[in-house]
Scaffold this motif. Sequence first.
Motif, PDB file in Angstrom:
ATOM      1  N   ASP A  90       0.831  -1.202   0.000  1.00 27.91           N
ATOM      2  CA  ASP A  90       0.000   0.000   0.000  1.00 27.91           C
ATOM      3  C   ASP A  90       0.867   1.253   0.000  1.00 27.91           C
ATOM      4  OD1 ASP A  90      -2.385  -1.335   0.045  1.00 27.91           O
ATOM      5  OD2 ASP A  90      -2.473  -1.436   2.238  1.00 27.91           O
ATOM      6  N   GLY A  91       0.385   2.257  -0.712  1.00 27.71           N
ATOM      7  CA  GLY A  91       0.986   3.582  -0.601  1.00 27.71           C
ATOM      8  C   GLY A  91       2.329   3.766  -1.266  1.00 27.71           C
ATOM      9  N   ARG A 223      10.426  -0.049  -7.727  1.00 25.25           N
ATOM     10  CA  ARG A 223       9.011   0.201  -7.438  1.00 25.25           C
ATOM     11  C   ARG A 223       8.204  -1.097  -7.591  1.00 25.25           C
ATOM     12  NH1 ARG A 223      11.707   4.272  -6.881  1.00 25.25           N
ATOM     13  NH2 ARG A 223      10.872   6.373  -6.626  1.00 25.25           N
ATOM     14  N   PRO A 224       7.009  -1.139  -6.981  1.00 23.37           N
ATOM     15  CA  PRO A 224       6.171  -2.334  -7.123  1.00 23.37           C
ATOM     16  C   PRO A 224       5.887  -2.628  -8.596  1.00 23.37           C
ATOM     17  CG  PRO A 224       5.293  -0.878  -5.428  1.00 23.37           C
ATOM     18  CD  PRO A 224       6.401  -0.125  -6.101  1.00 23.37           C
TER      19      PRO A 224
ATOM     20  N   GLU B 212     -11.522   7.603   0.209  1.00 22.07           N
ATOM     21  CA  GLU B 212     -12.840   7.213  -0.306  1.00 22.07           C
ATOM     22  C   GLU B 212     -13.107   5.723  -0.200  1.00 22.07           C
ATOM     23  OE1 GLU B 212     -13.250   8.635  -4.333  1.00 22.07           O
ATOM     24  OE2 GLU B 212     -12.222  10.482  -3.817  1.00 22.07           O
ATOM     25  N   VAL B 213     -12.074   4.946   0.115  1.00 21.70           N
ATOM     26  CA  VAL B 213     -12.281   3.495   0.115  1.00 21.70           C
ATOM     27  C   VAL B 213     -11.991   2.894   1.480  1.00 21.70           C
ATOM     28  CG1 VAL B 213     -11.772   3.190  -2.313  1.00 21.70           C
ATOM     29  CG2 VAL B 213      -9.923   3.119  -0.655  1.00 21.70           C
ATOM     30  N   GLY B 214     -12.413   1.657   1.629  1.00 17.70           N
ATOM     31  CA  GLY B 214     -12.137   0.931   2.865  1.00 17.70           C
ATOM     32  C   GLY B 214     -10.772   0.278   2.801  1.00 17.70           C
ATOM     33  N   SER B 215     -10.727  -0.979   3.144  1.00 17.05           N
ATOM     34  CA  SER B 215      -9.436  -1.641   3.256  1.00 17.05           C
ATOM     35  C   SER B 215      -8.853  -2.028   1.904  1.00 17.05           C
ATOM     36  CB  SER B 215      -9.585  -2.885   4.137  1.00 17.05           C
ATOM     37  OG  SER B 215     -10.579  -3.734   3.586  1.00 17.05           O
ATOM     38  N   ASP B 216      -9.699  -2.374   0.927  1.00 15.69           N
ATOM     39  CA  ASP B 216      -9.190  -2.913  -0.330  1.00 15.69           C
ATOM     40  C   ASP B 216      -9.025  -1.824  -1.376  1.00 15.69           C
ATOM     41  OD1 ASP B 216      -8.235  -4.745  -2.091  1.00 15.69           O
ATOM     42  OD2 ASP B 216     -10.207  -5.343  -2.801  1.00 15.69           O
ATOM     43  N   GLY B 217      -8.066  -0.988  -1.201  1.00 17.80           N
ATOM     44  CA  GLY B 217      -7.843   0.083  -2.152  1.00 17.80           C
ATOM     45  C   GLY B 217      -6.767  -0.260  -3.079  1.00 17.80           C
TER      46      GLY B 217
END
Lengths: 472, 217
Positions: A90-91, A223-224, B212-217
């Motif tokens: 993520d991120g 990067r991913p 804007e989203v929950g866990s599955d972004g």
Amino acid sequence: MADATDAGWGYLANAPGFVRTSGPAVLTSRFAFEDSYTLERSLATGGYEGLRAALRRTPAEVHEEVRQASLLGRGGAGFPAGVKWGFCPDGVWPRYLVVNGDESEPGTYKDRLLMERDPHQLIEGCLIACYAIGLSQCFLYVRGEMALAQERIAAALNEAYAADLVGAGVLGTDLSVDIVLHWGAGAYIVGEETALIESLEGNRGMPRLKPPYFPAAIGLYGRPTIVNNVETLANLPWIMEHGAEAYRGFGSEASPGTRLFSLSGHVRRPGVYEVEQGVTTFRDLIYGDDFCQGIRDGHELKMFIPGGGSAPWFFNEHLDLPLEARPVGAAGSMLGSGAIVVMDETTDAVKACLRLVRFFANESCGKCTPCREGTSWEEKILQRIYDGHGRPSDIDLLLDVGDNISPGPYPAASFEAEGLEAVPFPPLQTTICPLGPSAVAPIVSAIRRFRHEFEAKITRGDGIPVRAEVSA
Amino acid sequence: MAFFSSPNERLAREIIDRYPRPRSALIPLLHLAQEQEGWVTREAMVQIADLTGSTPAEVLGTGSFYEMFKFHPVGRYMVNVCTNISCLLLGGEELLEHVESTLGVRSGGTTDDGLFTVEEAECVAACTEAPCFMVNYRYFHRATAETFDAVVADLRSGRSPLVRGNAGDRGTMPPHGSLGRVRQRIPADRRAGIVPPEQVDGPPAWLPRPEEVGSDG
């Protein structure tokens, strides 16, 4: 070989090597059209409908659909694509897509067909993947030697850019992805995903150590990066248009969908076949009327390679295994790249082994010592045995060198006559990537089953090179 | 003295522009150099280093890893005969012997007239169509000695032999160094935007913003 030129057998002139069967056509539906590679034909036959279907849904929904489809990677390892996509941290941005079109595994001919005959299907698959997980640039890495595939993809990308299907604002949406055609320059090892990334960064194609360099976490430019095989991505348009449930209607529970298998060697009707996975057996493929129709006239099966040159060999008693990763792995080999090479009784096992090992020795990148030194040792020992200069200790030496590359019992098929049970796949390795261990597969397979052929060459010792009888 | 012709230098810059980092263009530029000259010269490597922010040694270091790059002159037609397993089983070695004896050179050699270089090739992904050879990386499926002789006769008399390949390829046969006869062109107004990775600091526009989203972004 009279069959080969008979136009009545399902061999498509526009997709040379591909044989149409009565089974489903998820990947090959356009192959019968002479202009299958053009945007016009693609659009006239449902092209980019899968992309439109995807764009009507959220990226997370598209990802979930692919996960539900259990689309297994078609490059060799067979890992589920939807799960692989989920490994991007993520991120961390940007994320890249790298398409592995460096098809080079001995026996394998299927990605080239998909690239030459239906490049738009592949481009559409790339866009769906990019949309689902936010990959902002795609590199389509095509094997250097495939000039026609490169030009068909270049032409298709030019058409797709002009038609607002690739580039800024795809079909008027927020999706903006550049797809860049990249091509290699002759190196088998670049088919390994981290070597592919090294090559794409402008370096020698040497694999990176995993961990930490899992591409989904630390890939292109650190990067991913998602690296997917051509055939894997080519499934996505169909899945998006028809849904995961319909896709799972083909094949078995553990291996849904269809897959391209290339069958070569001593069969009556060699070719590339689209086959339902799991529910079809090796016997169906090699002997079935719809497929290869048996061994060439007057000959019988000696052995077959079930999944490309890297796979341990199978024999008569393994014909009834289904085309599914788990049972094939338990029986001591792998489905790998879907390449089945069939050899009849005229084949010299030492010679077949030598040729495969020579390939791996030639293609070793040189990064890991056991592979760099070991594969060329193996080649030299096999060559002297083949030439009639072998020493009695050479058979044990071959196995010992192999044990340094891949320690422990090496995966192998059962051999009841000798009381030997199957050793399950995969092998252990002292190397970064599986190339070195792959060179051990033909050695262990051939010695375990055909030790007498090695011994005969060694004890004869007359120094006269032996010619293999390879053609009828 | 620059190596690349001015159209090719423009092309080289256009290719570099498609990558987030210039060095990624190194292999495509080596191909472009080989297309211009038939092989990769020292001058080419110097200019490629300059264009991609590398050193000439790095260019050679990368280039020498890959079999297709030639650092000495080769024939106008590169003949690659596959002898890997599927071709071996159906006469690939015999085909290579025929090619070598017909042209009078061993694998790796070039004919005196500079027309043909012969190489024994590793698997070229035409296994169901064995035995197979390539000329300038264009395929000749299910080949025989007669196929090869006809291809040589075609090339010596300036005809394209491609239809003899039964590989769905047709049209002209470009000289060694040229691969695809069509180039990718990305129109400036259609580019999504290619920038170095350091200049990207968030998800692309089509993904929902994290809030804007929950866990599955």
